[in-house]
Design a protein around this motif. Sequence first.
Motif, PDB file in Angstrom:
ATOM      1  N   ARG A   1       0.668  -1.220  -0.035  1.00  0.00           N
ATOM      2  CA  ARG A   1      -0.045   0.352   0.217  1.00  0.00           C
ATOM      3  C   ARG A   1       1.106   0.632  -0.283  1.00  0.00           C
ATOM      4  N   GLN A   2       2.488   0.970  -0.887  1.00  0.00           N
ATOM      5  CA  GLN A   2       3.173   2.732  -0.548  1.00  0.00           C
ATOM      6  C   GLN A   2       3.603   2.658  -2.324  1.00  0.00           C
ATOM      7  N   THR A   3       4.291   3.768  -2.972  1.00  0.00           N
ATOM      8  CA  THR A   3       3.997   4.219  -4.196  1.00  0.00           C
ATOM      9  C   THR A   3       5.311   4.680  -3.607  1.00  0.00           C
ATOM     10  N   VAL A   4       5.860   4.693  -4.882  1.00  0.00           N
ATOM     11  CA  VAL A   4       7.325   5.590  -5.673  1.00  0.00           C
ATOM     12  C   VAL A   4       6.410   6.587  -5.507  1.00  0.00           C
TER      13      VAL A   4
ATOM     14  N   LEU B   1      18.935  13.512   6.309  1.00  0.00           N
ATOM     15  CA  LEU B   1      18.662  12.070   6.685  1.00  0.00           C
ATOM     16  C   LEU B   1      17.242  12.200   5.047  1.00  0.00           C
ATOM     17  N   GLU B   2      16.350  10.922   5.650  1.00  0.00           N
ATOM     18  CA  GLU B   2      15.246  10.890   4.763  1.00  0.00           C
ATOM     19  C   GLU B   2      14.432  10.110   5.085  1.00  0.00           C
ATOM     20  N   ILE B   3      13.085  10.766   5.101  1.00  0.00           N
ATOM     21  CA  ILE B   3      11.854   9.649   5.914  1.00  0.00           C
ATOM     22  C   ILE B   3      11.203   8.977   5.017  1.00  0.00           C
ATOM     23  N   GLY B   4      11.157   7.468   5.121  1.00  0.00           N
ATOM     24  CA  GLY B   4      10.014   7.154   3.686  1.00  0.00           C
ATOM     25  C   GLY B   4      11.204   6.571   2.460  1.00  0.00           C
ATOM     26  N   THR B   5      11.756   5.662   2.773  1.00  0.00           N
ATOM     27  CA  THR B   5      12.784   4.886   1.635  1.00  0.00           C
ATOM     28  C   THR B   5      12.294   4.464   0.686  1.00  0.00           C
ATOM     29  N   GLY B   6      10.874   3.922   0.456  1.00  0.00           N
ATOM     30  CA  GLY B   6      10.048   3.325  -0.436  1.00  0.00           C
ATOM     31  C   GLY B   6      10.844   2.949  -1.559  1.00  0.00           C
ATOM     32  N   SER B   7      11.457   2.739  -2.938  1.00  0.00           N
ATOM     33  CA  SER B   7      11.328   2.173  -3.508  1.00  0.00           C
ATOM     34  C   SER B   7      13.030   2.492  -3.933  1.00  0.00           C
ATOM     35  N   GLY B   8      13.454   3.729  -3.200  1.00  0.00           N
ATOM     36  CA  GLY B   8      15.380   3.956  -3.029  1.00  0.00           C
ATOM     37  C   GLY B   8      15.165   5.364  -4.139  1.00  0.00           C
ATOM     38  N   TRP B   9      14.207   5.540  -4.829  1.00  0.00           N
ATOM     39  CA  TRP B   9      14.541   6.478  -5.983  1.00  0.00           C
ATOM     40  C   TRP B   9      14.663   7.829  -5.246  1.00  0.00           C
ATOM     41  N   GLN B  10      14.285   8.326  -4.973  1.00  0.00           N
ATOM     42  CA  GLN B  10      14.643   9.600  -3.904  1.00  0.00           C
ATOM     43  C   GLN B  10      15.566   9.884  -3.583  1.00  0.00           C
ATOM     44  N   SER B  11      15.836   8.272  -2.333  1.00  0.00           N
ATOM     45  CA  SER B  11      17.619   9.157  -1.691  1.00  0.00           C
ATOM     46  C   SER B  11      18.628   8.684  -2.936  1.00  0.00           C
TER      47      SER B  11
ATOM     48  N   ILE C   1      15.017   6.598   6.330  1.00  0.00           N
ATOM     49  CA  ILE C   1      14.860   5.130   7.075  1.00  0.00           C
ATOM     50  C   ILE C   1      13.353   4.453   6.194  1.00  0.00           C
ATOM     51  N   GLU C   2      13.386   3.022   6.537  1.00  0.00           N
ATOM     52  CA  GLU C   2      12.167   2.865   5.996  1.00  0.00           C
ATOM     53  C   GLU C   2      11.346   1.638   6.800  1.00  0.00           C
ATOM     54  N   ARG C   3       9.729   1.621   6.650  1.00  0.00           N
ATOM     55  CA  ARG C   3       9.276   1.147   8.474  1.00  0.00           C
ATOM     56  C   ARG C   3       9.226   0.362   8.035  1.00  0.00           C
ATOM     57  N   ILE C   4       9.074  -0.644   6.688  1.00  0.00           N
ATOM     58  CA  ILE C   4       8.550  -1.877   5.584  1.00  0.00           C
ATOM     59  C   ILE C   4       9.265  -2.931   5.295  1.00  0.00           C
TER      60      ILE C   4
ATOM     61  N   GLY D   1      13.393   1.276  10.369  1.00  0.00           N
ATOM     62  CA  GLY D   1      12.614   1.377  11.226  1.00  0.00           C
ATOM     63  C   GLY D   1      11.669   2.722  11.419  1.00  0.00           C
ATOM     64  N   ASP D   2      11.614   3.261  13.032  1.00  0.00           N
ATOM     65  CA  ASP D   2      10.527   4.510  12.866  1.00  0.00           C
ATOM     66  C   ASP D   2      10.603   5.687  12.285  1.00  0.00           C
ATOM     67  N   GLY D   3      11.193   6.014  11.132  1.00  0.00           N
ATOM     68  CA  GLY D   3      11.386   7.311  11.114  1.00  0.00           C
ATOM     69  C   GLY D   3      10.918   8.628  11.209  1.00  0.00           C
ATOM     70  N   SER D   4       9.853   8.748  12.746  1.00  0.00           N
ATOM     71  CA  SER D   4       9.383   9.648  13.001  1.00  0.00           C
ATOM     72  C   SER D   4      10.506  10.030  13.990  1.00  0.00           C
TER      73      SER D   4
ATOM     74  N   VAL E   1      11.314  14.105   4.582  1.00  0.00           N
ATOM     75  CA  VAL E   1      10.320  13.156   5.054  1.00  0.00           C
ATOM     76  C   VAL E   1       9.295  12.936   3.754  1.00  0.00           C
ATOM     77  N   THR E   2       8.988  11.715   3.257  1.00  0.00           N
ATOM     78  CA  THR E   2       8.849  11.370   2.149  1.00  0.00           C
ATOM     79  C   THR E   2       7.167  10.945   2.265  1.00  0.00           C
ATOM     80  N   ALA E   3       6.280  11.140   3.801  1.00  0.00           N
ATOM     81  CA  ALA E   3       5.213  10.540   4.111  1.00  0.00           C
ATOM     82  C   ALA E   3       4.636  11.026   4.751  1.00  0.00           C
TER      83      ALA E   3
ATOM     84  N   LEU F   1       3.051   8.582   7.343  1.00  0.00           N
ATOM     85  CA  LEU F   1       3.627   8.355   8.785  1.00  0.00           C
ATOM     86  C   LEU F   1       3.247   7.493   9.336  1.00  0.00           C
ATOM     87  N   LEU F   2       3.398   6.745   9.491  1.00  0.00           N
ATOM     88  CA  LEU F   2       2.792   5.584  10.492  1.00  0.00           C
ATOM     89  C   LEU F   2       4.137   5.458  11.820  1.00  0.00           C
ATOM     90  N   GLY F   3       3.855   6.946  12.875  1.00  0.00           N
ATOM     91  CA  GLY F   3       5.079   6.198  13.501  1.00  0.00           C
ATOM     92  C   GLY F   3       4.811   6.604  15.397  1.00  0.00           C
TER      93      GLY F   3
HETATM   94  N1  SAM Z   1      10.854   8.456  -0.856  1.00  0.00           N
HETATM   95  C1  SAM Z   1      10.232   6.817  -1.222  1.00  0.00           C
HETATM   96  C2  SAM Z   1      11.168   6.835  -2.720  1.00  0.00           C
HETATM   97  O1  SAM Z   1      11.625   7.469  -3.365  1.00  0.00           O
HETATM   98  O2  SAM Z   1      10.212   5.674  -3.490  1.00  0.00           O
HETATM   99  C3  SAM Z   1       8.806   7.104  -1.725  1.00  0.00           C
HETATM  100  C4  SAM Z   1       7.985   7.122  -0.188  1.00  0.00           C
HETATM  101  S1  SAM Z   1       6.129   6.539  -0.012  1.00  0.00           S
HETATM  102  C5  SAM Z   1       5.294   8.163  -0.635  1.00  0.00           C
HETATM  103  C6  SAM Z   1       6.221   6.548   2.005  1.00  0.00           C
HETATM  104  C7  SAM Z   1       7.303   6.076   2.236  1.00  0.00           C
HETATM  105  O3  SAM Z   1       7.163   5.941   3.943  1.00  0.00           O
HETATM  106  C8  SAM Z   1       6.746   4.263   2.392  1.00  0.00           C
HETATM  107  O4  SAM Z   1       7.240   3.703   2.362  1.00  0.00           O
HETATM  108  C9  SAM Z   1       6.081   3.866   3.928  1.00  0.00           C
HETATM  109  O5  SAM Z   1       6.273   2.732   4.310  1.00  0.00           O
HETATM  110  C10 SAM Z   1       7.098   4.693   4.550  1.00  0.00           C
HETATM  111  N2  SAM Z   1       6.801   5.416   5.409  1.00  0.00           N
HETATM  112  C11 SAM Z   1       5.406   4.947   6.109  1.00  0.00           C
HETATM  113  N3  SAM Z   1       5.957   5.695   7.788  1.00  0.00           N
HETATM  114  C12 SAM Z   1       7.247   5.456   8.080  1.00  0.00           C
HETATM  115  C13 SAM Z   1       8.258   5.194   9.478  1.00  0.00           C
HETATM  116  N4  SAM Z   1       7.304   5.975  10.799  1.00  0.00           N
HETATM  117  N5  SAM Z   1       9.186   5.312   9.167  1.00  0.00           N
HETATM  118  C14 SAM Z   1      10.183   5.104   8.253  1.00  0.00           C
HETATM  119  N6  SAM Z   1       9.116   5.024   7.031  1.00  0.00           N
HETATM  120  C15 SAM Z   1       8.045   5.198   6.539  1.00  0.00           C
END
Ligand code: SAM
Length: 217
Positions: free
Chosen positions: A57-60, A82-92, A106-109, A133-136, A150-152, A207-209
């Motif tokens: 349920r996440q997106t790039v 520092l980026e919060i929300g690695t997702g696919s890794g494209w932004q980082s 940091i990515e929580r999944i 981990g929890d990037g919040s 922060v990408t969430a 951003l869940l955390g």
């Molecule tokens: N920057 C990413 C990319 O380049 O693909 C896209 C990010 S996506 C819109 C948001 C990401 O934030 C999801 O992968 C989600 O699991 C992650 N996320 C949500 N809450 C988070 C938290 N507390 N800590 C780390 N990652 C978190």
Amino acid sequence: MFMSYENRKLVSDIKQKGYLKSKELEQAILDLPREKFVSGSLKRFAYEDIPISIGHRQTVSQPSTVVIMTEALDVKKTDKILEIGTGSGWQSSILSKLTKKNVYTIERIHELAESAKSNIKEMGIKNVKVIEGDGSKGLKKYALYDKIIVTAASPELPKPLLDQLKIGGKMVIPLGDYYSQEMFVVTKRGKGKYDKVSIGFFNFVPLLGKYGFEERK
Ligand code: SAM
């Protein structure tokens, strides 16, 4: 399947929308084909200016949003990011081309953190460190950071992130509710002091955390 024509077309579409002024950022996008960060049949949408599912349920994010956030971050070669929300890794990966220092992300999944690591490795990038981990809560171990992205979406500015930002440093973060958010560029002015400027409205996954939204079961 490296569609460089489509990638150049994406870059030109984003420019037509009035973004992507930085030559370095343009080169980073051209060097990092988005199709390498999405899987299977979704690769055919990689060069459209739309968010794409990465599973769980996440997106790039949409490419023009990535450009807007990256330009707002105003990255310098000496920035530790520092980026919060690695997702696919494209932004980082894009950020890694704009600085000589490390990008911590940091990515929580678990599954997304693992696939991002392999995407980043495939691109031959050495200065992105993916942490699960929890990037919040930020990442105290390597603080202070020059820039935080922060990408969430967060309901409010997570205090640990502000604490871990250098004075004069910038954070780009979408703030709002579950459904719509306003993107802010936050500049730290002193301990607990900051300015924030809005750069528009966006839709992000939450951003869940601990300092973000509570997870809905
Ligand atoms: N920057 C990413 C990319 O380049 O693909 C896209 C990010 S996506 C819109 C948001 C990401 O934030 C999801 O992968 C989600 O699991 C992650 N996320 C949500 N809450 C988070 C938290 N507390 N800590 C780390 N990652 C978190």
